[in-house]
Design an enzyme around this catalytic site. Structure first.
Site, PDB file in Angstrom:
ATOM      1  N   SER A   6     -13.059  -3.202  -5.880  1.00 35.99           N
ATOM      2  CA  SER A   6     -13.315  -1.827  -5.449  1.00 35.99           C
ATOM      3  C   SER A   6     -14.610  -1.231  -5.993  1.00 35.99           C
ATOM      4  CB  SER A   6     -12.107  -0.976  -5.824  1.00 35.99           C
ATOM      5  OG  SER A   6     -12.210   0.278  -5.253  1.00 35.99           O
ATOM      6  N   HIS A   7     -14.475  -0.177  -6.796  1.00 38.38           N
ATOM      7  CA  HIS A   7     -15.664   0.539  -7.284  1.00 38.38           C
ATOM      8  C   HIS A   7     -16.322  -0.168  -8.469  1.00 38.38           C
ATOM      9  CE1 HIS A   7     -12.233   1.656  -9.695  1.00 38.38           C
ATOM     10  NE2 HIS A   7     -13.050   2.057 -10.643  1.00 38.38           N
TER      11      HIS A   7
ATOM     12  N   ASP B  54     -17.139   3.466  -1.326  1.00 29.72           N
ATOM     13  CA  ASP B  54     -17.189   2.536  -2.452  1.00 29.72           C
ATOM     14  C   ASP B  54     -17.206   1.074  -2.004  1.00 29.72           C
ATOM     15  OD1 ASP B  54     -14.550   2.323  -1.610  1.00 29.72           O
ATOM     16  OD2 ASP B  54     -13.785   1.989  -3.637  1.00 29.72           O
TER      17      ASP B  54
ATOM     18  N   ASP C 270     -15.080  -1.341  -1.523  1.00 33.42           N
ATOM     19  CA  ASP C 270     -14.169  -1.847  -0.500  1.00 33.42           C
ATOM     20  C   ASP C 270     -13.853  -0.822   0.580  1.00 33.42           C
ATOM     21  OD1 ASP C 270     -12.769  -0.327  -2.381  1.00 33.42           O
ATOM     22  OD2 ASP C 270     -10.888  -1.367  -2.002  1.00 33.42           O
TER      23      ASP C 270
ATOM     24  N   ASP D 232     -12.575   2.283   0.567  1.00 37.51           N
ATOM     25  CA  ASP D 232     -11.424   3.199   0.605  1.00 37.51           C
ATOM     26  C   ASP D 232     -11.701   4.541  -0.064  1.00 37.51           C
ATOM     27  OD1 ASP D 232     -11.410   2.170  -1.949  1.00 37.51           O
ATOM     28  OD2 ASP D 232      -9.337   1.458  -1.916  1.00 37.51           O
ATOM     29  N   ARG D 233     -12.827   4.674  -0.756  1.00 38.92           N
ATOM     30  CA  ARG D 233     -13.136   5.964  -1.393  1.00 38.92           C
ATOM     31  C   ARG D 233     -14.192   6.722  -0.596  1.00 38.92           C
ATOM     32  NH1 ARG D 233     -13.231   5.543  -7.906  1.00 38.92           N
ATOM     33  NH2 ARG D 233     -11.357   4.278  -8.125  1.00 38.92           N
TER      34      ARG D 233
ATOM     35  N   LYS E  13      -5.993   4.390   0.971  1.00 38.45           N
ATOM     36  CA  LYS E  13      -6.943   5.469   1.150  1.00 38.45           C
ATOM     37  C   LYS E  13      -8.068   4.952   2.034  1.00 38.45           C
ATOM     38  CE  LYS E  13      -8.918   4.656  -3.502  1.00 38.45           C
ATOM     39  NZ  LYS E  13      -7.968   3.751  -4.180  1.00 38.45           N
TER      40      LYS E  13
HETATM   41  C1  VG1 Z   1      -8.639   4.299 -10.528  1.00 42.97           C
HETATM   42  C2  VG1 Z   1      -8.381   5.710 -10.037  1.00 42.97           C
HETATM   43  C3  VG1 Z   1      -7.152   5.733  -9.143  1.00 42.97           C
HETATM   44  C4  VG1 Z   1      -7.359   4.747  -7.989  1.00 42.97           C
HETATM   45  C5  VG1 Z   1      -7.672   3.372  -8.548  1.00 42.97           C
HETATM   46  C6  VG1 Z   1      -7.986   2.370  -7.469  1.00 42.97           C
HETATM   47  O1  VG1 Z   1      -7.552   3.855 -11.316  1.00 42.97           O
HETATM   48  O2  VG1 Z   1      -8.226   6.594 -11.116  1.00 42.97           O
HETATM   49  O3  VG1 Z   1      -6.947   7.043  -8.678  1.00 42.97           O
HETATM   50  O4  VG1 Z   1      -6.208   4.684  -7.192  1.00 42.97           O
HETATM   51  O5  VG1 Z   1      -8.797   3.438  -9.418  1.00 42.97           O
HETATM   52  O6  VG1 Z   1      -9.055   2.799  -6.680  1.00 42.97           O
HETATM   53  P1  VG1 Z   1      -7.578   3.892 -12.927  1.00 42.97           P
HETATM   54  O7  VG1 Z   1      -6.304   3.252 -13.355  1.00 42.97           O
HETATM   55  O8  VG1 Z   1      -8.807   3.144 -13.364  1.00 42.97           O
HETATM   56  O9  VG1 Z   1      -7.671   5.324 -13.314  1.00 42.97           O
HETATM   57  V1  VG1 Z   1     -10.083   1.659  -5.984  1.00 42.97           V
HETATM   58  O10 VG1 Z   1     -10.989   2.435  -4.850  1.00 42.97           O
HETATM   59  O11 VG1 Z   1     -10.876   1.150  -7.415  1.00 42.97           O
HETATM   60  O12 VG1 Z   1      -9.077   0.440  -5.458  1.00 42.97           O
HETATM   61 CO    CO Z   2     -11.887   1.184  -3.607  1.00 42.51          CO
END
Ligand code: VG1
Ligand code: CO
Length: 543
Positions: free
Chosen positions: A113-114, A277, A279, A281-282, A376
């Site tokens: 993801s991010h 982001d 992937d 979804d953000r 998302k």
């Molecule tokens: C983070 C965010 C959470 C989100 C998750 C996955 O998790 O706070 O809200 O659902 O990333 O997003 P954490 O445990 O690091 O706070 V993604 O777009 O990275 O799949």
């Molecule tokens: Co993501």
């Protein structure tokens, strides 16, 4: 086709976090690491014999190699079919859509993801269930148990499958269908939104910049915004996905998408700005001179969703993660619909969406989505915003200010302390947890604590309980601070501190958020001893 059964031993630490298993890419590339985890997913879901799966990822380094391994293991484990995005690319929301629309048994999404990508950065793998959503805790627990009991995995000996050509091929008995990653998703968006109205908006001279951050959304945004909605060529920037996301963090926030942010804060920026982001979804949404916090975005989208054809009938309910601000709660109350508060992570929204209790969901971490998929969805949020802008013909800033006048404003900010030594972070967190009971009645930085507890969630649909989901402290004046440790990092610990203050005085709605939250930030430090424990004088990232 030869099938090999390879003896192996459990590898410690293959525990899925907030969103799948995330580790350093080099860890995933170690002998047996990926194979062990894939076999554990298969074992954890009761095998894949005769099943159909979706496969794709965000294109980061190792995406291509890992996809071939997964295909060979799916073949060796008796899967009937795998539907793969061309070149093993699928955004997370597009994968969720395919899993659902093709009636499959779930899917594997390759993404961190991010988190940054590259050989020296991060990689990840996530299993989504047949409803298209991230595996709930019950399933990830079984997968984790399987990693601890593993003694062998099965893999076919075969050449790479050609994933660059659309169409169906075979890997032994396994059918491999390579699909256009964008096509089905784009059709879904056309069904939800008034593309004619958005086209007219662009034709009227409305300007936009979409920053795909060298990540997976580029091809989706180009096709939808430029080709189908008529935004001028060049509206989408950094549109070609690269294995290391151009060397940056593909995280759409004011820190990592600074260039876009600065452009929108300038006098000659476009009317609208957005970013997504790694992937897809953000989303971050910006207007000229207007930064829309994700919490405000969820509230505003809830208030205006009826303007889009897909939501004209109204919303069944809304849901937000606990650390997300309560801005949406007041909109839900005004609309007379239910509002649910869930733990962090999209997997907790799945049951509410499946049961028809919520239509829109959101998280403060730049995540917004609806019941159109079970993830998302960054581009979806941008299109809903565009639909609202096309319908109201108001600037983002005016819409936001109008929203605050109607509902009040939840000043909101998240402070992240990254790569803190795990022992120090745990000491801070456990120390705070231990003294929660003594906090009510005490004052810090002039603020009196009214409530303090550790969040636990009872799922209203299946009755499952999730404990230890964050420490929350409420102040007598309505402000709040929440503490959590991240579950998506790959090194050390990341402490997240979420600050929120409600303002309803019409003359105090346009303050700087940092100023409005400064007392709560000081109180947070006094209560938890952030500086003392971490040695940090300031957060690494403020969103
Ligand atoms: C983070 C965010 C959470 C989100 C998750 C996955 O998790 O706070 O809200 O659902 O990333 O997003 P954490 O445990 O690091 O706070 V993604 O777009 O990275 O799949
Ligand atoms: Co993501």
């Amino acid at each position: 086709m030869e099938i090999r059964t390879v003896p192996t031993a459990p590898i410690a630490g293959q525990k899925p976090g907030t969103s799948g298993l995330r580790k350093k890419t080099r860890v995933f590339m170690e002998p047996h690491y990926l194979e062990n985890y894939v076999q554990s997913i298969f074992d954890g879901i009761g095998g894949v014999q005769g099943k159909t799966l979706v496969l794709g990822g965000d294109g980061r380094y190792f995406n291509d190699r890992a996809s071939q391994v997964i295909l060979r293991m799916a073949a060796a484990n008796g899967a009937a079919k795998v539907i793969v995005g061309q070149n093993a690319i699928l955004s997370t929301p597009a994968a969720s859509h395919l899993i659902r629309s093709r009636g499959t048994d779930g899917g594997l999404i390759l993404s961190a993801s991010h988190n940054p990508g590259g050989e020296d950065a991060d990689f990840g793998l996530k299993y989504n269930t047949p409803n298209g959503g991230p595996a709930p805790e019950g399933v990830t627990d079984r997968i984790f148990e399987a990693t601890k009991a593993l003694s062998e995995y099965r893999i076919a000996v075969a050449q790479d499958v050609d994933l660059s050509t659309l169409g169906t091929t075979r890997l032994g008995e396994l059918e491999v269908e390579v699909v256009d990653p964008v096509a089905d998703y784009a059709v879904l968006m056309e069904q939800l939104f008034d593309f004619d109205a958005i086209r007219a908006l662009f034709a009227s001279g409305f300007t936009m910049r979409f920053d795909a951050m060298h990540a997976v959304t580029g091809p989706y945004a180009r096709e939808i915004l430029e080709n189908r909605l008529g935004a001028p060529a060049g509206t989408v920037v950094n549109a070609t996905p690269s294995p290391d996301f151009g060397g940056g963090h593909p995280d759409p926030n004011p820190t990592w998408a600074k260039e876009l942010f600065d452009l929108l804060m300038s006098d000659d920026g476009p009317d609208f700005g957005a970013a997504s982001d790694g992937d897809g979804d953000r989303n971050m949404v910006l207007g000229r001179h207007a930064y829309v916090t994700p919490s405000d975005s969820l509230a505003l989208l809830t208030a205006h969703a009826h303007r889009a054809p897909g939501y004209r009938e109204g919303l069944k309910g809304v849901a937000r993660s606990m650390p997300t601000s309560a801005a949406v709660d007041r909109v839900a109350a005004a609309l007379g619909i239910a509002c649910y508060e869930t733990p962090t992570g999209w997997k907790f929204f799945g049951n509410l969406l499946d049961a028809g209790r919520a239509t829109l969901c959101g998280e403060e971490s730049f995540g917004t989505g609806s019941d159109h998929v079970r993830e998302k969805d960054g581009l979806w949020a941008v299109l809903l915003w565009l639909n609202i802008l096309a319908d109201t013909r108001q600037p983002v800033k005016a819409l936001l200010e109008d929203h605050w006048r109607t509902y009040g404003r939840n000043y909101y900010s998240r402070h992240d302390y990254e790569d803190v030594e795990t022992e120090k972070a745990n000491a801070l967190y456990d120390g705070l947890r231990a003294k929660l009971g003594s906090l009510p009645g005490q004052s810090f930085a002039g603020l009196t604590v009214a409530t303090a507890d550790e969040f636990a969630y009872d799922d209203p649909v299946d009755g499952s309980r999730s404990e230890r989901q964050g420490l929350r402290i409420g102040f007598a004046d309505g402000g709040r601070v929440v503490f959590r440790l991240s579950g998506t990092g790959t090194v050390g610990a990341t402490l997240r501190v979420y600050l929120e203050a409600l303002e309803t005085d019409p003359s105090r709605l346009d303050r700087n958020a940092g100023e409005a939250l400064s007392d709560i930030a000081r109180a947070a430090d006094e209560i938890a001893g952030i500086k003392a424990h971490t040695g940090r004088q300031a957060p690494d990232v403020i969103t």
